[in-house]
Design an enzyme around this catalytic site. Structure first.
Site, mmCIF file in Angstrom:
data_model
loop_
_atom_site.group_PDB
_atom_site.id
_atom_site.type_symbol
_atom_site.label_atom_id
_atom_site.label_comp_id
_atom_site.label_asym_id
_atom_site.label_seq_id
_atom_site.Cartn_x
_atom_site.Cartn_y
_atom_site.Cartn_z
ATOM 1 N N CYS A 114 0.814 -1.215 0.000
ATOM 2 C CA CYS A 114 0.000 0.000 0.000
ATOM 3 C C CYS A 114 0.847 1.265 0.000
ATOM 4 O O CYS A 114 1.704 1.440 0.875
ATOM 5 C CB CYS A 114 -0.903 -0.019 1.234
ATOM 6 S SG CYS A 114 -1.815 1.513 1.506
ATOM 7 N N TYR A 145 -5.734 5.540 -8.936
ATOM 8 C CA TYR A 145 -6.861 4.698 -8.508
ATOM 9 C C TYR A 145 -8.140 5.097 -9.228
ATOM 10 O O TYR A 145 -8.945 4.237 -9.618
ATOM 11 C CB TYR A 145 -7.057 4.812 -6.996
ATOM 12 C CG TYR A 145 -6.044 4.045 -6.187
ATOM 13 C CD1 TYR A 145 -6.295 2.741 -5.765
ATOM 14 C CD2 TYR A 145 -4.821 4.617 -5.856
ATOM 15 C CE1 TYR A 145 -5.373 2.042 -5.027
ATOM 16 C CE2 TYR A 145 -3.883 3.911 -5.116
ATOM 17 C CZ TYR A 145 -4.162 2.617 -4.710
ATOM 18 O OH TYR A 145 -3.224 1.921 -3.988
#
Length: 325
Positions: A63, A194
């Protein structure tokens, strides 16, 4: 990426139908601050004093948001102050888990099997997404904060009186410029990849991917004129951009279809990324196996067969000279 509703886990993906094919990220909910004396910070409640061994980080090595916190933990020399647990890179029906695998570090607090159990330990009726990073208070047995932007500011300054390594990556004189740069980079690049990758409408994707590369073009031109994003001093803004750039060619270019150009095609951004990667302690926070395993195996709607590519081959340790002294 599931969520908890009134303390019950649901394996539910983001609802892009209700947003016209757009990915909308939810806000973090735990917003307390660690401060040198335990006084309240900009949000939340007080009582979280900077103390050695009191706090614990839950992260994913895949992440980019969690990577920020690991970088600041390394830059500030907080490895002996703040412990770390690492989730499995595969995020399936139970969300982030501590299923044993290379690089996974179990939960030492209550031996949780799933990250959502950590959230429920802090707030038994919690409703919301279960994300990393999570900063946990071992003394009060609560989550201090799960917003990476705020956690790195705490790590930058709160522990200076208890032996943190010197270095200020968010100096007061530069904060207006840092905050402005962070806002631009977050929307267009950090979250932009994203928004492009999780888009479910062609027009939405095309708009978002264009925004990603418009910003990268701007940043490459900026770095042709100056060493770092806000001048000649490395700051928080650089590290927030770095965690997206270091993942760009490995996952965002292919998996998220951000493929107008590769990062290596940008002369100044590529040199800049390699310079930051070579800062002491930073390379140890980057795990390309976890990064690729997570993205290519976890997002079934994008890559249903879960095939993890072998490449790319990136020479991040080649010498780079950007005026560093």
């Amino acid at each position: 990426m599931g969520l908890l509703v009134d303390g019950v886990w649901h394996d539910t993906w983001y609802d892009t139908k209700s947003t016209g094919g757009r990915f909308v990220r939810s806000d973090a909910q735990f917003r307390n601050w660690i401060t040198p004396d335990g006084a309240p910070g900009p949000s939340g409640e007080g009582g979280f004093k900077a103390e050695r061994g009191r706090y614990h980080l839950y992260v994913s090595l895949a992440c980019p948001w969690a990577n920020r916190t690991l970088i600041f933990r390394a830059l500030k020399g907080l490895e002996d102050h703040i412990g770390v647990s690492v989730v499995n890179p595969y995020m399936g029906k139970n969300g982030w888990t501590f299923e044993p695998a290379p690089g996974v570090v179990a939960d030492p607090v209550a031996n949780a099997q799933f990250l959502y159990e950590v959230y429920l330990r802090a707030q038994p009726g919690y409703s919301g997404r279960v994300t990393v990073p999570v900063l946990w208070d071992l003394e009060r047995n609560v989550i201090v904060n799960n917003e990476s932007a705020e956690i790195i500011r705490m790590l930058n300054s709160a522990f200076d009186q208890v032996g943190a390594r010197p270095g200020d990556y968010a100096p007061a004189a530069l904060l207006p410029r840092i905050d402005a740069m962070n806002a631009r980079v977050y929307d267009a690049v950090n979250n932009g990849v994203y928004k492009a990758g999780f888009a479910t409408e062609q027009s939405v994707y095309e708009n978002e991917v264009a925004g990603v590369f418009a910003c990268l073009d701007e940043l490459d031109a900026l770095l042709a004129r100056q060493r770092y994003l806000v001048g000649d001093q490395v700051t928080e803004a650089d590290w927030r951009l770095f965690t997206t750039l270091i993942r760009f060619d490995a996952v965002y270019h292919g998996h998220f279809k951000c493929n107008l150009r590769r990062l290596v095609d940008y002369e100044h951004l590529w040199d800049y990324t390699r310079e930051l990667y070579q800062f002491p302690g930073v390379a140890d926070t980057v795990n390309f196996d976890h990064i690729k395993q997570h993205y290519y195996r976890s997002h079934h709607s994008i890559n249903p067969n879960g095939i993890v590519p072998s490449g790319p081959v990136l020479d991040l340790n080649a010498p780079v000279d950007r005026g560093r002294t």
